[in-house]
Each structure stands twice: as C-alpha cells, then as structure tokens.
Design an enzyme around this catalytic site. Structure first.
Site: not given
Ligand code: NAD
Length: 415
Positions: A104
């Site tokens: 990561k």
């Molecule tokens: P992203 O940046 O697209 O979205 C993040 C979202 O979380 C946004 O809507 C933001 O406003 C919200 N957020 C941030 N801080 C917050 C808080 N304190 N309270 C409430 N909401 C909050 O990110 P993403 O890619 O959707 O990733 C989200 C999670 O999923 C992370 O933990 C990431 O590691 C995990 N993840 C992502 C992927 C992927 O393919 N993108 C795959 C597996 C896991």
C-alpha cells in the site's frame, strides 16, 4: 487508549494464528513488513513555487506474487496506517486466491488544496521516484482514497516515458482507453453487493424488503449503493466527509451521485433529506450497515450504537478489535473487509491478465468471473468459521494464512 492501526492488524493476526496453530517461522515472517519506502520529493508548480511532499510505499509480503495495493492521497497518511493497509492486502489476495502479495502507499496531502495540474505534477513526480520499486512483476499500485483512474494513467505514462516497455500492468484501475478493464471502476462496490446477496440468501433476508445505511459516498460507497438499488433495498442514511443525511422514504443512490458530482463530490444539501448527527447516523435502525469510508469507525464507543443484522465492510479496517468483540457479543454478523471489499483487487488482477495478453474482456465476462471468485471465497470462509467455531474475520484470516503457510512450506526458507 487508542491503539495504532497496525497494532490492530497484529491483534487480528495473532488471534487467527493462535487458533489455527500457524507455523512459528511463517508467523515470524508474516508479522512484519518486508520493505518500507519513504520518499520526500519536491515538486515545482507552474507559478514557480516549490513544495516538498512525503510519499510512502510499504511492501508487506510477496510470497504469493508481486506486491499489490492502492495509493491513497490524504492528510492523515502516515507510516503506521500504510503498514496496516499493506498487511491487509497480503491477507486479501491470499484469501481470494489471486497470485499477489500485499502493499500500500500514499502521499500525505489534502488533494482538495491543489489544482488538477498540480495533482498531475505531484503524481508524476512521485511515480518517477517510486519507479525503481514498482513494476508489472514487482509491485502494482491501484486507486484508493482520493486517487482515480486518471492518476493511474499518469503513473503508467511516467513509468513508460522512463524507458520501460510492455508495462501496462505497472498499475491497475486505469481508464479503459489506457488498458483499463471493463467493470474495474465499480468492482469493489459490485463485489460487496454479490456478497451481501449471498449472505441474504443464507440468512433468509429478502433484500427487496430490506433497509441499509452507508458511510462514504466515493468510489466504493456510491457504486455499492447504485448496485444495491437494483435489489430494491432501501437506503435510509448516508454519511461522507461533509456530514450525514437521512430520509425514511429512502435515498435514490443514482440521484445522489449526480447531485454530489455537481457539489464537489459531497452529499451535503441533497434535496428531500434531513441532516443528522454522526451518532444518529450510526444508530440508524436497518438490516445492513456498509462502512465504506475510513478505518476505525466501529469501536468500543460506537459499536453499541449499531442496530443492524449485518455489517458489510467496504472500507479497509473500519472495525477495531474492541468493536469486533462487541459485534460478536451482540450477534451482529460481519462480512470482513478482506473478503467484502476484495472485488477491487480481483478485477485489478483481471486487468493485469488482460494487459499481459493484450486482451479486452467484456463486462459480462468480468462480472461473471468476479462473482465466481468471491462466492468461492465466501464459501470457504463460511466453512472455516463453522469448523473452528469462530467469527468470520478470524475465519478469513485462517483461510488466507493457511494458503501463505502452504506456500512458505512448499518453497522453503532461502537462508
Ligand atoms: P474515495 O476517496 O472514492 O471515497 C471516500 C469517501 O469517504 C468520500 O465520500 C469521503 O467524503 C468519505 N469520507 C472521508 N472521511 C470521512 C469521514 N471521516 N466520515 C465519513 N465519510 C468520510 O475512496 P474509496 O476508493 O471509495 O475508498 C473508501 C474505502 O474503501 C477505503 O477504506 C479504501 O481503502 C477502501 N477500498 C477501496 C477500494 C477501491 O477499489 N477504491 C478497494 C478496496 C477497499
């Protein structure tokens, strides 16, 4: 006292290792990360000013294949967090049986403070300095919080311009025209829904009559919600970094996506909803809660507030070990992160395979292969949980660690 995210991972790891009797030498190797790269790099912007940024790449383990994992842009990115996230990637790839290790990375930055041109310069400069440590057979980044397909295209382009040939597979989550895969953007959300559907079938929950609420409306959360909509499940409340909103009649996920796109990505102010507090949000009475934002959301303090049958972890590490214990005690089921959000890395693997063979699979093909992989992993976790009489997170760990243990034993230990 709040413990670090990496300590939390180690507690999960130790619990599963004890229960399964993991080989002591394998345990020593897996308890630590292999490489931790910290890069302080400067960027010159169009107005001539120079800023210095800190970027990280932690490579936890590559026993099963090249290191693999996302890149995150967030002000809170630091070594302990990246270490934990890298470790979860090793478990995730092993659990869903794809030939990758875990890594990561990220940059400690608030991307909202920079223009697109500046983000491009920062991304390219970081990719340039990271280049000796990554590669299609070495370490393959992908999008995560605040990183996008566009940024993956810049990383690929920078890496290629540095003289690497046949290197489309250096990153995944690329735009379709730059070797991306159909279905990659929605893959994590799609995977969450495939698994929720399977759990609902097993637990006789009619999704068409069910309710849920969602934290995070970015890539993972908003795709999960748009796909959940097809099942008829009612979305009662959503929270993002701008706050929480609720509507008893249900929130239309497609309309909310369109609204947020025109509102700097935020859900705040969506018509027909009322603003609620974080505590009210967590106490929403529903069948399912999908945390899909940041880590450490379900803790000793917040787990007692939840009033749901299932927590489906879209985010990485949304529940700490205290939170876990409370969920188990309260009989709340859990689809743990390393299973529940693994759709993203599975379709990243499909993208990498397509790049290797200069192929382009259609969406139906990608979705069918994704579903098969995830439901197979779901079945293994369910059987392991029953066999060891344990919770699903520990069962997922046991599945992943068993595969790693077998690989270590088959390869032997190079002195
Ligand atoms: P992203 O940046 O697209 O979205 C993040 C979202 O979380 C946004 O809507 C933001 O406003 C919200 N957020 C941030 N801080 C917050 C808080 N304190 N309270 C409430 N909401 C909050 O990110 P993403 O890619 O959707 O990733 C989200 C999670 O999923 C992370 O933990 C990431 O590691 C995990 N993840 C992502 C992927 C992927 O393919 N993108 C795959 C597996 C896991």
């Amino acid at each position: 006292m709040m413990s670090s995210l990496h300590e939390n991972v180690l507690r999960q790891f130790n619990k599963a290792s004890d229960l399964m009797g993991l080989d002591a030498n394998v345990r020593k190797c897996l308890a630590t990360t292999e490489n931790e790269i910290v890069i302080h790099f400067h960027v010159k912007f169009a107005d001539g000013r120079i800023e210095v940024f800190t970027g990280y790449r932690v490579q936890h383990n590559n026993t099963l294949g090249p290191y693999k994992g996302g890149l995150r842009y967030h002000p809170k990115v630091e070594l302990d967090e990246v270490r934990a996230l890298a470790t979860w990637m090793t478990w995730k790839s092993a659990l869903v049986d794809i030939p990758y290790g875990g890594a990561k990375g990220g940059i400690q930055i608030d991307p909202a403070q920079y223009s697109q041109d500046e983000i491009q310069r920062i991304t390219r400069r970081f990719a340039h300095d990271l280049a000796p440590f990554i590669g299609p057979e070495r370490d393959i980044p992908a999008p995560d919080v605040n990183t996008t397909a566009q940024m993956m295209a810049w990383i690929y382009d920078t890496y290629k311009e540095m003289g690497h040939e046949n290197c489309l597979g250096v990153v995944t989550g690329k735009p379709l025209v730059v070797g991306g895969s159909a279905g990659r953007e929605k893959a994590t959300g799609q995977g969450i829904v495939f698994l929720i559907e399977e759990w609902a079938k097993d637990n006789k929950l009619d999704l068409a009559k069910s309710t849920y609420f969602l934290q995070g409306f970015g890539n993972v959360g908003s795709w999960a919600a748009r796909i959940m909509k097809r099942s008829g499940a009612k979305l009662l409340a959503v929270e993002d970094a701008s706050g929480a909103i609720a509507c008893k009649k249900g929130i239309d996920a497609e309309a909310l996506r369109t609204y947020a796109d025109g509102n700097k990505g935020f859900i705040k102010g969506f018509p027909g909803t009322k603003v609620i507090t974080h505590e009210e949000f967590l106490a929403t009475k529903a069948d399912i809660f999908i945390p899909a934002a940041m880590e450490s959301q379900i803790t000793a303090k917040t787990a007692p507030l939840l009033s749901v049958k299932l927590v489906a972890e879209g985010a990485n590490g949304p529940t700490d070990t205290d939170g876990d214990a409370i969920l188990t005690e309260r009989g709340i089921a859990l689809l743990p992160d390393i299973l529940c959000n693994s759709g993203g890395v599975v379709v990243s693997y499909f993208e990498w395979l397509q790049n290797k063979h200069s192929e382009s699979w259609d969406l139906e093909d990608v979705d069918a292969k994704l579903k098969k992989k995830l439901l197979a992993a779901y079945g293994r976790v369910k059987d392991t949980a029953a066999k060891h009489k344990t919770d699903w997170r520990t069962a997922s760990y046991i599945e992943a660690l068993s595969r790693l243990e077998d690989a270590y034993k088959a390869r032997g230990f190079f002195p």
